[in-house]
Motif scaffolding. Structure first.
Motif: not given
Length: 325
Positions: A298-325
């Motif tokens: 869930i993003d800082p404003q309360g919107k759902i960003v992704k659902r049904g995450l597990q294993e690599e998809t979970l790791i990659n999804a979180v890494e992408e959130l904080f990757a340097e742009k």
């Protein structure tokens, strides 16, 4: 005319009874430890108890009438196994976990063996699809259809479309209606939607963690769920790396609070976990979660960003959130 009507009514009554057959389920237990306990025959779909018998001399016999066939569960001391109730004599050796003696049970055993040989999830889903299409008019069909629904993320429209090609009674099945309710809930809480809040009896709320100006990882899990326990290892890695940048919260569902606390200690879960006892289904009903683990972001404003995450998809999804742009 009156006599003809009476004859016609009698013929109709006889025809309606012609599909009703006697069934007998003979269960053999490996030792006398089960003697004195009760064996329950329950409906797979509704969970209702349909017959019961006391276990004596390592045996239990359940008898009755059945119209057609249906998937059932034999429940003894909290343990259960599935089989088909149909006309005829069905034999079960409890330690083997298989029902034998009737055509559909032999077919179900072969289907189970086929599923056990396949590790690929997509291949298993294909087996369930084939099974329900080939058995839509017998007890295997609704069981296989339920698993097919559980293994896919169908919309309400897609489920309704599939039901048009199935017997009318599928629309009355409790598990099918639950799948439709879950699909509606998933649509209401899908990616891009504002999160839906809920609270336990202590007043602990999801909103204490979500929509608080930080990304939030929400983990629906249970202590008895092997994949859930495994996934906590991935969450621990993310927590160690990002706990200062995002909130983490576990949602313990379908579980005893004591078991949840014990699992938290065993797995070294240090983030907050909201729990509310064994029968707590409010969170999973609201989000249409039919299987766990189910992890969402869930993003800082309360919107759902992704659902049904597990294993690599979970790791990659979180890494992408904080990757340097």
């Amino acid at each position: 005319m009156k006599k003809l009507l009476m004859i016609a009514a009698a013929a109709l009554a006889m025809a309606s009874c012609s599909n009703t057959q006697q069934y007998k389920v003979a269960v053999l237990f490996p030792d006398a430890e089960s003697d004195g306990q009760t064996a329950y025959l329950t409906s797979y779909d509704s969970g209702d108890t349909l017959a019961q018998a006391e276990i004596k001399n390592k045996n239990a016999v359940l008898e009755g009438e059945v119209e057609g066939s249906f998937m059932a569960r034999l429940v003894v001391d909290g343990k259960r196994m599935g089989f088909i109730v149909e006309g005829g004599e069905i034999t079960i050796k409890w330690e083997e976990g298989e029902a034998k003696g009737t055509a559909l049970n032999e077919k179900l055993n072969a289907l189970d063996a086929e599923l056990n040989k396949v590790e690929d999830e997509a291949a298993q889903v294909a087996i369930f699809q084939k099974a329900y299409l080939e058995n839509k008019d017998n007890g295997i069909g609704p069981w296989a259809f339920n698993y097919y629904l559980m293994c896919n993320d169908f919309t309400v429209a897609q489920i309704d479309s599939m039901l048009t090609a199935l017997p009318e009674n599928y629309k009355t099945l409790k598990r099918v209606n639950k799948a439709i309710s879950d699909a509606k809930a998933k649509e209401a809480t899908g990616v891009g939607k504002q999160f839906t809040d809920f609270a336990n009896d202590k007043g602990e709320k999801l909103s204490q963690f979500a929509g608080q100006g930080k990304y939030c990882l929400v983990d629906f899990w249970a202590s008895w769920c092997g994949p859930c326990r495994k996934e906590i290892g991935n969450i621990k890695k993310l927590y160690a790396k990002y706990s200062d940048k995002m909130n983490f919260v576990g949602i313990a569902v379908w579980d005893e609070d004591e078991a949840t606390v014990k699992a938290m200690e065993e797995l070294q879960v240090v983030w907050p976990v909201i729990m509310n006892g064994k029968n707590w289904t409010v969170p999973t009903d609201l989000y249409g979660v039919s299987g766990i683990p189910h992890i969402m972001l869930i993003d800082p404003q309360g919107k759902i960003v992704k659902r049904g995450l597990q294993e690599e998809t979970l790791i990659n999804a979180v890494e992408e959130l904080f990757a340097e742009k």
